[in-house]
Design a protein around this motif. Structure first.
Motif, mmCIF file in Angstrom:
data_model
loop_
_atom_site.group_PDB
_atom_site.id
_atom_site.type_symbol
_atom_site.label_atom_id
_atom_site.label_comp_id
_atom_site.label_asym_id
_atom_site.label_seq_id
_atom_site.Cartn_x
_atom_site.Cartn_y
_atom_site.Cartn_z
ATOM 1 N N ALA A 181 0.835 -1.196 0.000
ATOM 2 C CA ALA A 181 0.000 0.000 0.000
ATOM 3 C C ALA A 181 0.871 1.247 0.000
ATOM 4 N N GLU A 182 1.972 1.215 0.743
ATOM 5 C CA GLU A 182 2.875 2.367 0.814
ATOM 6 C C GLU A 182 3.473 2.672 -0.551
ATOM 7 N N TRP A 183 3.919 1.628 -1.254
ATOM 8 C CA TRP A 183 4.493 1.847 -2.585
ATOM 9 C C TRP A 183 3.445 2.401 -3.534
ATOM 10 N N GLN A 184 2.255 1.818 -3.514
ATOM 11 C CA GLN A 184 1.190 2.288 -4.411
ATOM 12 C C GLN A 184 0.874 3.757 -4.162
ATOM 13 N N GLU A 185 0.723 4.117 -2.894
ATOM 14 C CA GLU A 185 0.367 5.500 -2.574
ATOM 15 C C GLU A 185 1.485 6.460 -2.952
ATOM 16 N N SER A 186 2.710 6.073 -2.695
ATOM 17 C CA SER A 186 3.845 6.932 -3.028
ATOM 18 C C SER A 186 3.956 7.115 -4.538
ATOM 19 N N PHE A 187 3.887 6.020 -5.267
ATOM 20 C CA PHE A 187 3.971 6.085 -6.724
ATOM 21 C C PHE A 187 2.814 6.903 -7.292
ATOM 22 N N ALA A 188 1.615 6.654 -6.778
ATOM 23 C CA ALA A 188 0.441 7.368 -7.278
ATOM 24 C C ALA A 188 0.552 8.864 -7.007
ATOM 25 N N ARG A 189 1.005 9.256 -5.826
ATOM 26 C CA ARG A 189 1.133 10.686 -5.515
ATOM 27 C C ARG A 189 2.074 11.364 -6.507
ATOM 28 N N GLU A 190 3.176 10.715 -6.776
ATOM 29 C CA GLU A 190 4.157 11.293 -7.699
ATOM 30 C C GLU A 190 3.578 11.436 -9.105
ATOM 31 N N GLN A 191 2.937 10.387 -9.588
ATOM 32 C CA GLN A 191 2.409 10.412 -10.949
ATOM 33 C C GLN A 191 1.186 11.318 -11.078
ATOM 34 N N VAL A 192 0.330 11.319 -10.066
ATOM 35 C CA VAL A 192 -0.868 12.165 -10.109
ATOM 36 C C VAL A 192 -0.456 13.627 -10.142
ATOM 37 N N ARG A 193 0.520 13.996 -9.343
ATOM 38 C CA ARG A 193 0.982 15.399 -9.370
ATOM 39 C C ARG A 193 1.473 15.773 -10.762
ATOM 40 N N ARG A 194 2.197 14.873 -11.406
ATOM 41 C CA ARG A 194 2.670 15.149 -12.761
ATOM 42 C C ARG A 194 1.524 15.285 -13.751
ATOM 43 N N LEU A 195 0.542 14.400 -13.640
ATOM 44 C CA LEU A 195 -0.601 14.457 -14.551
ATOM 45 C C LEU A 195 -1.403 15.737 -14.374
ATOM 46 N N VAL A 196 -1.550 16.147 -13.121
ATOM 47 C CA VAL A 196 -2.390 17.310 -12.847
ATOM 48 C C VAL A 196 -1.684 18.620 -13.107
ATOM 49 N N THR A 197 -0.454 18.739 -12.637
ATOM 50 C CA THR A 197 0.234 20.024 -12.722
ATOM 51 C C THR A 197 1.225 20.108 -13.863
#
Length: 198
Positions: A181-197
């Protein structure tokens, strides 16, 4: 699992729970009314009292899985606007625990069955449309908070988020079952920020 008890709705849900477990572990093609009945310790006649056909049981099981995932994400979408709300919605959907991993394995099984079925494909398109709308709703306020430009294409960002989350979830349950879960959340936060901003 023992024979379903209680009211009609509770019995239907117990049957759907068992069907979901079997689909998630055996795959869609290996699940029959007989196999669900055997897992419950009842006859197929008992099942057809609640679901007239395998198709009806599968449709209910699939719709329930989608509704649960969507409700979890919608609940996470309540709160102050900003990137943290976007991250909360994403985290609510990812297969971070055993229950959500099973849910995603179930949904993946149904995705495959939609390939040769126009009706199932249309159902999948309707469900994805709801995801696109939800992500657009949590992204749009980022223009007001200044986290994205005022002319940002919210529809495009929302679609990108929905597709990213679905792709990551499918990857985890199909090829990386030990992804924490930690890896998924960390990876997702990084990628989501890139997609959004960007």
């Amino acid at each position: 699992m023992s024979r379903p008890r209680g009211d009609h709705r509770a019995r239907r849900e117990a049957i759907a729970d068992t069907a979901a477990q079997l689909i998630a572990t055996r795959g869609l093609d290996q699940v029959t009314l007989r196999s669900v009945a055997a897992a419950l310790g009842v006859t197929t006649g008992v099942l057809t009292h609640y679901f007239p056909s395998k198709d009806a049981l599968l449709r209910h099981t699939k719709n329930r899985a989608f509704d649960r995932s969507f409700a979890r994400a919608s609940a996470a979408a309540v709160g102050p606007p900003g990137m943290e709300r976007v991250h909360a919605v994403v985290a609510a959907v990812l297969p971070l625990d055993a229950e959500r991993r099973q849910l995603w394995r179930l949904l993946v099984a149904f995705y495959g069955s939609a390939v040769g079925s126009p009706a199932r494909r249309r159902g999948q398109e309707r469900r994805m449309s709801r995801w696109y709308d939800l992500y657009r709703e949590v992204v749009a306020p980022l223009r007001e908070t200044g986290e994205i430009p005022g002319d940002a294409d919210v529809a495009r960002i929302g679609t990108a988020l929905a597709l990213f989350v679905e792709g990551l979830a499918i990857h985890v349950v199909m090829t990386s079952p030990t992804a924490s879960a930690e890896w998924q959340e960390s990876f997702a936060r990084e990628q989501v920020r890139r997609l959004v901003t960007g």
